[in-house]
Scaffold this motif. Structure first.
Motif, PDB file in Angstrom:
ATOM      1  N   PRO A 189      31.572 -52.683 -36.948  1.00  6.68           N
ATOM      2  CA  PRO A 189      32.141 -51.410 -37.401  1.00  6.68           C
ATOM      3  C   PRO A 189      33.202 -51.653 -38.466  1.00  6.68           C
ATOM      4  O   PRO A 189      33.917 -52.654 -38.430  1.00  6.68           O
ATOM      5  N   THR A 190      33.293 -50.739 -39.414  1.00 11.13           N
ATOM      6  CA  THR A 190      34.247 -50.918 -40.506  1.00 11.13           C
ATOM      7  C   THR A 190      35.672 -50.767 -40.010  1.00 11.13           C
ATOM      8  O   THR A 190      35.947 -50.104 -39.012  1.00 11.13           O
ATOM      9  N   ARG A 191      36.578 -51.360 -40.754  1.00  5.67           N
ATOM     10  CA  ARG A 191      37.989 -51.303 -40.388  1.00  5.67           C
ATOM     11  C   ARG A 191      38.498 -49.861 -40.431  1.00  5.67           C
ATOM     12  O   ARG A 191      39.289 -49.437 -39.577  1.00  5.67           O
ATOM     13  N   ALA A 192      38.037 -49.094 -41.412  1.00  6.67           N
ATOM     14  CA  ALA A 192      38.508 -47.711 -41.550  1.00  6.67           C
ATOM     15  C   ALA A 192      38.097 -46.863 -40.355  1.00  6.67           C
ATOM     16  O   ALA A 192      38.890 -46.051 -39.851  1.00  6.67           O
ATOM     17  N   VAL A 193      36.867 -47.024 -39.869  1.00  6.73           N
ATOM     18  CA  VAL A 193      36.399 -46.231 -38.731  1.00  6.73           C
ATOM     19  C   VAL A 193      37.122 -46.649 -37.459  1.00  6.73           C
ATOM     20  O   VAL A 193      37.495 -45.811 -36.628  1.00  6.73           O
ATOM     21  N   ARG A 194      37.374 -47.943 -37.289  1.00  9.17           N
ATOM     22  CA  ARG A 194      38.131 -48.403 -36.124  1.00  9.17           C
ATOM     23  C   ARG A 194      39.525 -47.785 -36.113  1.00  9.17           C
ATOM     24  O   ARG A 194      40.009 -47.296 -35.080  1.00  9.17           O
ATOM     25  N   ALA A 195      40.186 -47.813 -37.252  1.00 11.15           N
ATOM     26  CA  ALA A 195      41.535 -47.247 -37.344  1.00 11.15           C
ATOM     27  C   ALA A 195      41.503 -45.737 -37.150  1.00 11.15           C
ATOM     28  O   ALA A 195      42.413 -45.165 -36.535  1.00 11.15           O
ATOM     29  N   PHE A 196      40.452 -45.068 -37.657  1.00 12.93           N
ATOM     30  CA  PHE A 196      40.332 -43.616 -37.510  1.00 12.93           C
ATOM     31  C   PHE A 196      40.357 -43.201 -36.046  1.00 12.93           C
ATOM     32  O   PHE A 196      41.059 -42.258 -35.667  1.00 12.93           O
ATOM     33  N   TRP A 197      39.615 -43.910 -35.196  1.00  9.01           N
ATOM     34  CA  TRP A 197      39.534 -43.517 -33.798  1.00  9.01           C
ATOM     35  C   TRP A 197      40.855 -43.773 -33.078  1.00  9.01           C
ATOM     36  O   TRP A 197      41.264 -42.981 -32.220  1.00  9.01           O
ATOM     37  N   ALA A 198      41.539 -44.854 -33.411  1.00  8.35           N
ATOM     38  CA  ALA A 198      42.852 -45.085 -32.804  1.00  8.35           C
ATOM     39  C   ALA A 198      43.831 -43.980 -33.196  1.00  8.35           C
ATOM     40  O   ALA A 198      44.588 -43.464 -32.361  1.00  8.35           O
ATOM     41  N   THR A 238      50.402 -45.813 -31.247  1.00 13.61           N
ATOM     42  CA  THR A 238      49.260 -45.601 -32.142  1.00 13.61           C
ATOM     43  C   THR A 238      49.320 -46.531 -33.341  1.00 13.61           C
ATOM     44  O   THR A 238      48.307 -47.111 -33.751  1.00 13.61           O
ATOM     45  N   VAL A 239      50.502 -46.694 -33.924  1.00 16.84           N
ATOM     46  CA  VAL A 239      50.654 -47.586 -35.072  1.00 16.84           C
ATOM     47  C   VAL A 239      50.281 -49.017 -34.697  1.00 16.84           C
ATOM     48  O   VAL A 239      49.541 -49.701 -35.414  1.00 16.84           O
ATOM     49  N   VAL A 240      50.793 -49.475 -33.545  1.00 11.31           N
ATOM     50  CA  VAL A 240      50.483 -50.844 -33.097  1.00 11.31           C
ATOM     51  C   VAL A 240      48.990 -50.991 -32.821  1.00 11.31           C
ATOM     52  O   VAL A 240      48.371 -52.000 -33.191  1.00 11.31           O
ATOM     53  N   ALA A 241      48.382 -49.976 -32.172  1.00  9.52           N
ATOM     54  CA  ALA A 241      46.949 -50.036 -31.873  1.00  9.52           C
ATOM     55  C   ALA A 241      46.115 -50.056 -33.140  1.00  9.52           C
ATOM     56  O   ALA A 241      45.113 -50.776 -33.229  1.00  9.52           O
ATOM     57  N   VAL A 242      46.508 -49.271 -34.135  1.00  8.67           N
ATOM     58  CA  VAL A 242      45.769 -49.250 -35.410  1.00  8.67           C
ATOM     59  C   VAL A 242      45.826 -50.626 -36.070  1.00  8.67           C
ATOM     60  O   VAL A 242      44.810 -51.155 -36.542  1.00  8.67           O
ATOM     61  N   LEU A 243      47.029 -51.214 -36.122  1.00  9.08           N
ATOM     62  CA  LEU A 243      47.153 -52.543 -36.726  1.00  9.08           C
ATOM     63  C   LEU A 243      46.338 -53.571 -35.950  1.00  9.08           C
ATOM     64  O   LEU A 243      45.707 -54.456 -36.544  1.00  9.08           O
ATOM     65  N   SER A 244      46.341 -53.457 -34.619  1.00  7.91           N
ATOM     66  CA  SER A 244      45.608 -54.412 -33.791  1.00  7.91           C
ATOM     67  C   SER A 244      44.104 -54.305 -34.008  1.00  7.91           C
ATOM     68  O   SER A 244      43.429 -55.304 -34.245  1.00  7.91           O
ATOM     69  N   VAL A 245      43.570 -53.079 -33.922  1.00 14.47           N
ATOM     70  CA  VAL A 245      42.120 -52.921 -34.042  1.00 14.47           C
ATOM     71  C   VAL A 245      41.659 -53.203 -35.460  1.00 14.47           C
ATOM     72  O   VAL A 245      40.542 -53.674 -35.686  1.00 14.47           O
ATOM     73  N   ALA A 246      42.515 -52.934 -36.450  1.00 14.48           N
ATOM     74  CA  ALA A 246      42.142 -53.231 -37.832  1.00 14.48           C
ATOM     75  C   ALA A 246      42.051 -54.731 -38.068  1.00 14.48           C
ATOM     76  O   ALA A 246      41.248 -55.192 -38.878  1.00 14.48           O
TER      77      ALA A 246
END
Length: 555
Positions: free
Chosen positions: A473-482, A276-284
């Motif tokens: 889409p905003t960075r915050a919303v992308r990270a929220f879903w991950a 999840t951490v890696v995915a959040v950093l990637s999508v952000a």
């Protein structure tokens, strides 16, 4: 590496629904993004309802896992029985229409307009497309499913003697039917064409845009449009949380077998947190950085692992099995797609997979549309519905064929753990039988992680886009879903097998409304392709039927 696109907001002077004047996204001015601007861009009701429904399902599974599982399984049985035939026809028809479009005169239509040029090189483009779908089956199902069909012959091939060459070809043919041409076609062909055309007309990259050719501009702000976005988000979230959960199980089992680390919930949770951490950093970081990086890494690591399996396993057996399985699949292509012989078996295999891929369709089409502007329709069809399926079938043969070969040499070596533990045990058990088994197993676990990261980050982007009114889409919303999908997987694994089983069944249930959203693309995609062909001068201009009426009005 290309520079990420700047944050944008729509040009206030451009009327709603007007055709953009640029080759890229909606006509816009580049401005500094502000928190209030982010809130205006994000569709809060869609975000709240879809996220709330996912949270409610996870809480229900946590509080009353047995009751939740029973309810979902009852609905699943009904859905698989009565909607499965529709999905089988829909996927087969989608592939047929996509082939016709790609190799007809409409194949030269350039998506995004005649002046549009591809944003990504072909390798980068195909790598992102392939990595997104293969996460679910790239390692988890690729080894286990062919071996399962080899040990227990599928109903369609009833009468084929187990343990024979025919049984191997039948097992691979059945696996190809699930993960081959039909699966890929529904994910990135017709729906992506409609999506790109809608964006040309000023529509956002949201699932509701799939209905734009039917309902016009009113779908943009209607309650129906919001409902479409919500059900499509729920479907793809369910389909993405599943692979995250599968990853936790597989890596946990692999660590216990290779390193002797006790494969309990703490290990599974640690794997999911890392993912999840890696995915959040990637999508952000955006498509041009994290998503593209992991996609390229996936492909190269996958190619390297295939080479290792071919060298350490049996190259001759795998190549013979691939050709034989492909020939059997080609021979039985339509009957396998439309087979309705054993309803219970179909619900566990064919209908389950078809429902899963169908649920991915709208959100995957958003992702494919986002990265495919400047490509021709023929490019899209070949690079989505032909090349990736062939690569996927070879991938399944390398892993599944090697598993069958090892099973023949040492009966029970792969099928034993597969039966006792599940799909997550098959690939690790197979690696253990090869020279340097521990090294191969670790590489497989690493590949599984990178595959699932790519699906999680790309689908987080698409889900965030589905809840965005305009622009990126905003960075915050992308990270929220991950984060939310990772948390959901962690909770469902805590529940145990019942939580994952309920989610697998729920994937199919969510495909019911999505099927009706995807159905119109069978005729709207050809229609918009024809419109684009006329605009780009590939067809003669259509005579104006209203000219005489205008003349009468003038007089």
């Amino acid at each position: 590496m290309p520079t990420p696109p700047a944050r944008t907001v729509p040009d206030a002077d451009v009327p709603t629904g007007a055709e953009p004047t640029t080759d890229g996204d909606d006509a816009c001015h580049t401005v500094a993004a502000s928190p209030s601007g982010d809130r205006r861009r994000t569709d809060i009701p869609v975000l709240a309802v879809s996220g709330g429904l996912l949270t409610a399902f996870v809480l229900a599974a946590l509080i009353a896992p047995t009751a939740t599982g029973d309810v979902v399984n009852t609905i699943f049985t009904f859905v698989a029985r009565w909607f499965g035939p529709l999905w089988q026809v829909l996927l087969l028809a989608t592939f047929g229409v996509a082939l016709w479009l790609g190799f007809s005169r409409y194949g030269k239509v350039r998506l995004g307009g005649s002046g549009a040029r591809p944003e990504y090189g072909r390798f980068q483009w195909v790598a992102m497309i392939m990595s997104t779908l293969l996460a679910g089956g790239g390692v988890f199902f690729a080894a286990g499913e062919p071996v399962q069909h080899y040990v227990e012959t599928p109903p369609y091939y009833e009468g084929v003697e187990s343990g024979t060459r025919q049984a191997t070809e039948a097992a691979l043919s059945q696996s190809f039917a699930h993960w081959g041409f039909l699966a890929w076609a529904v994910l990135g062909t017709l729906a992506s064409i409609v999506m790109i055309r809608g964006q040309e007309r000023g529509m956002p990259l949201r699932p509701r845009t799939l209905l734009y050719p039917l309902l016009g501009e009113r779908i943009r702000h209607s309650r129906l449009g919001a409902a479409v976005d919500i059900v499509c988000v729920i479907a793809v979230v369910a389909g993405t949380v599943g692979p995250i959960g599968f990853l936790g199980l597989q890596v946990s089992y692999g660590l216990s077998k290779v390193f002797g680390i006790s494969g309990g919930y703490p290990v599974q949770l640690g794997v999911i947190v890392l993912l999840t951490v890696v995915a959040v950093l990637s999508v952000a970081s955006g498509i041009d950085r994290g998503i593209q990086f992991f996609s390229r890494a996936n492909i190269w690591l996958a190619v390297a692992l295939m080479a290792v399996f071919l060298v350490l396993g049996s190259l001759g057996f795998v190549l013979d099995s691939f050709l034989g399985g492909l020939g059997q699949y080609a021979k039985d292509f339509v009957p396998l797609a439309l087979n309705r012989g054993d309803h219970a078996w179909l619900g566990s295999w064919t209908v389950f997979f078809f429902g899963w891929f169908l649920g991915y369709g709208p959100l995957m089409s958003i992702f494919v549309a986002r990265i495919s502007k400047g490509r021709t329709v023929r490019d899209l069809v070949v690079s989505t519905a032909i090349i990736p399926p062939l690569a996927t079938m070879f991938w399944f043969t390398v892993f599944g064929g090697t598993g069958i070969f090892l099973e023949q040499q040492h009966p029970g070596a792969v099928s034993g753990p597969l039966k006792a533990v599940g799909m997550d045990a098959a690939v690790i058990s197979m690696a253990e039988q090869l020279p340097m088994g521990a090294v191969v197993a670790v590489a497989l676990l690493l590949l599984t992680i990178t595959f699932v990261v790519t699906t999680t980050d790309s689908m987080s982007y698409s889900i965030a886009a589905a809840g965005t009114k305009t622009g990126e889409p905003t960075r915050a919303v992308r990270a929220f879903w991950a984060l939310l999908m990772g948390a959901a997987a962690a909770v469902l694994i805590l529940v145990g097998d019942g939580g994952i089983t309920a989610l697998q069944s729920f994937i199919v249930v969510t495909a019911v409304p999505v099927g009706f959203i995807m159905l119109p693309t069978l005729w709207t995609a050809p229609r918009v392709a024809k419109e684009m062909a006329r605009e780009q001068g590939l067809l003669p201009a259509e005579p104006s039927a209203t000219a005489p009426e205008h003349a009468r009005d003038a007089s």
